[in-house]
Scaffold this motif. Structure first.
Motif, PDB file in Angstrom:
ATOM      1  N   ARG A  96      12.451  12.705  10.910  1.00  0.00           N
ATOM      2  CA  ARG A  96      11.707  11.413  10.119  1.00  0.00           C
ATOM      3  C   ARG A  96      10.348  11.401  10.410  1.00  0.00           C
ATOM      4  O   ARG A  96      10.026  10.919  11.753  1.00  0.00           O
ATOM      5  CB  ARG A  96      12.540  10.347  10.303  1.00  0.00           C
ATOM      6  CG  ARG A  96      13.952  10.425   9.529  1.00  0.00           C
ATOM      7  CD  ARG A  96      14.621   9.130   9.427  1.00  0.00           C
ATOM      8  NE  ARG A  96      16.145   9.224   8.804  1.00  0.00           N
ATOM      9  CZ  ARG A  96      16.753   8.134   8.374  1.00  0.00           C
ATOM     10  NH1 ARG A  96      16.087   6.990   8.518  1.00  0.00           N
ATOM     11  NH2 ARG A  96      18.039   8.506   7.832  1.00  0.00           N
ATOM     12  N   SER A 133      19.818   7.426  11.472  1.00  0.00           N
ATOM     13  CA  SER A 133      19.175   6.782  12.674  1.00  0.00           C
ATOM     14  C   SER A 133      17.562   6.947  12.681  1.00  0.00           C
ATOM     15  O   SER A 133      17.002   7.806  11.927  1.00  0.00           O
ATOM     16  CB  SER A 133      19.452   7.640  14.027  1.00  0.00           C
ATOM     17  OG  SER A 133      18.719   7.021  15.038  1.00  0.00           O
ATOM     18  N   ALA A 134      16.868   5.677  12.894  1.00  0.00           N
ATOM     19  CA  ALA A 134      15.410   5.653  12.817  1.00  0.00           C
ATOM     20  C   ALA A 134      14.967   6.897  13.772  1.00  0.00           C
ATOM     21  O   ALA A 134      13.794   7.259  13.636  1.00  0.00           O
ATOM     22  CB  ALA A 134      15.010   4.406  13.368  1.00  0.00           C
ATOM     23  N   THR A 135      15.537   7.174  14.932  1.00  0.00           N
ATOM     24  CA  THR A 135      15.184   8.159  15.512  1.00  0.00           C
ATOM     25  C   THR A 135      15.906   9.525  15.332  1.00  0.00           C
ATOM     26  O   THR A 135      16.219  10.441  16.279  1.00  0.00           O
ATOM     27  CB  THR A 135      15.473   7.707  17.215  1.00  0.00           C
ATOM     28  OG1 THR A 135      16.593   7.383  17.238  1.00  0.00           O
ATOM     29  CG2 THR A 135      14.536   6.666  17.551  1.00  0.00           C
ATOM     30  N   SER A 168       6.080   7.434  11.723  1.00  0.00           N
ATOM     31  CA  SER A 168       7.078   6.664  11.772  1.00  0.00           C
ATOM     32  C   SER A 168       7.022   5.725  12.889  1.00  0.00           C
ATOM     33  O   SER A 168       6.550   6.116  14.166  1.00  0.00           O
ATOM     34  CB  SER A 168       8.398   7.526  11.678  1.00  0.00           C
ATOM     35  OG  SER A 168       8.667   7.810  12.832  1.00  0.00           O
ATOM     36  N   ALA A 170       9.384   4.831  14.931  1.00  0.00           N
ATOM     37  CA  ALA A 170      10.005   5.400  16.068  1.00  0.00           C
ATOM     38  C   ALA A 170       9.525   6.617  16.710  1.00  0.00           C
ATOM     39  O   ALA A 170       9.879   6.871  17.901  1.00  0.00           O
ATOM     40  CB  ALA A 170      11.629   5.961  15.501  1.00  0.00           C
TER      41      ALA A 170
END
Length: 330
Positions: A96, A133-135, A168, A170
């Motif tokens: 992401r 997940s953001a990560t 992002s 993250a």
């Protein structure tokens, strides 16, 4: 197959005269700052403090092949007269960034040996992947013993890691590590072990212990340990690594490049020193592949080693591999 978490297990071990070597590099770097307070990108690449979430990230691409979007190189140092007994390639990246990458290509990468052409390498084991997940990120790996045995030491290049670019909160990260165990009759008798998995340390888990049993480490032995991890940020602190031989006092792992309280700090080093790689950014912005001297922990010997990884940050980091060599006796 993929899993959000893979327990750490032993991948390879041997007792032989020889050692273990590794080459590694990051595959993305900063392009521009994503905020006014961020350290300039050029200063970060030279070793300044900065986390990947503060930058718009771009692929590293060192080759002259227009078909590859990302590539980086590093030197694998194997002593003359050695025979490679086992080699494994690890690669990983975040999915992401400004957009999202599909996970279907996580298990494929290109690898070129010294002076050679790219060949496709496919992961031969379960791939770690943290979806939703953001990560969101992954690690994959494949055995490449025959290739490295035939090619020996020199500059290896890895390309086409499936990872995002852009920005992002993250942070965007990615990189690769090539680990090679070798036999060499001129070197001491050593126990060599390679462990791997895919473990997240942070909100849901603050520490992880990896125990290497069945060792025969004499007093006053020498040893090295290497760690592969992802998404560790420089300057945030509160990431530690200790190693304990038997029931003796735990030794805090650190060196000139990796402080005791910030060991996952976006570096690729050997005993605190820079490695030969292209490019050689000193802050890799979310990728760690470091080799540490654990000799102080081995002064009294022991029959096992326990490595303990901790963090107090959220998010913390993703742990991918651990490799160790120690003096031993039959």
């Amino acid at each position: 197959m993929e899993s959000a978490r893979i327990p750490f297990t032993e991948r390879y071990h041997a007792t032989q005269h020889g050692g273990i070597a590794r080459a590694a590099n990051s595959s993305v770097t900063c392009k521009t700052a994503a905020g006014r307070t961020a350290t300039p990108c050029a200063a970060v690449q030279q070793g300044g403090a900065g986390a990947n979430g503060h930058y718009r990230m771009a692929y590293i691409d060192v080759d002259s092949d227009a078909r590859t979007a990302n590539s980086s190189s590093a030197t694998l140092r194997i002593p003359a007269g050695s025979r490679v007994s086992y080699a494994r390639l690890y690669w990983g990246g975040s999915l992401r960034g400004s957009g999202q990458k599909a996970a279907k290509d996580n298990g494929r990468v290109l690898l070129a040996e010294p002076g050679g052409r790219y060949r496709q390498v496919r992961a031969d084991t379960m791939t770690g992947h943290r979806p939703h997940s953001a990560t969101e990120g992954f690690q994959a790996s494949a055995e490449v013993t025959e290739l490295v045995r035939n090619s020996g030491g020199g500059a290896y290049t890895v390309a086409q890691i499936n990872m995002a670019t852009g920005h992002s909160t993250a942070g965007v990260w990615g990189g690769w590590t090539l680990v090679a165990a070798y036999e060499n009759k001129k070197q001491p008798l050593r126990r060599i072990a390679l462990w791997d998995g895919f473990q997240s340390l942070g909100a849901d888990r603050r520490e992880l212990s990896v125990r290497l049993p069945g060792l025969r480490i004499p007093a006053n032995s020498h040893g090295l340990a290497g760690v592969v991890a992802y998404d560790g940020d420089r300057g945030h602190g509160n990431d530690t690594l200790t190693v304990r031989a038997g029931q003796h006092r735990a030794h805090t792992v650190r060196d000139t490049a990796n402080p005791a309280n910030d060991v996952m700090n976006s570096t690729v080093t050997d005993l605190g020193r820079p490695t030969m790689r292209w490019p050689a950014y000193r802050n890799t912005l979310g990728f760690d592949s470091d080799v540490f001297d654990i000799t102080p922990a081995l002064r009294s010997g022991g029959d096992r080693l326990t490595f303990r990884f901790t963090t107090t940050r959220n998010p913390g980091y993703l742990l991918g591999a651990l490799f160790v060599q120690t003096d031993t006796r039959r």
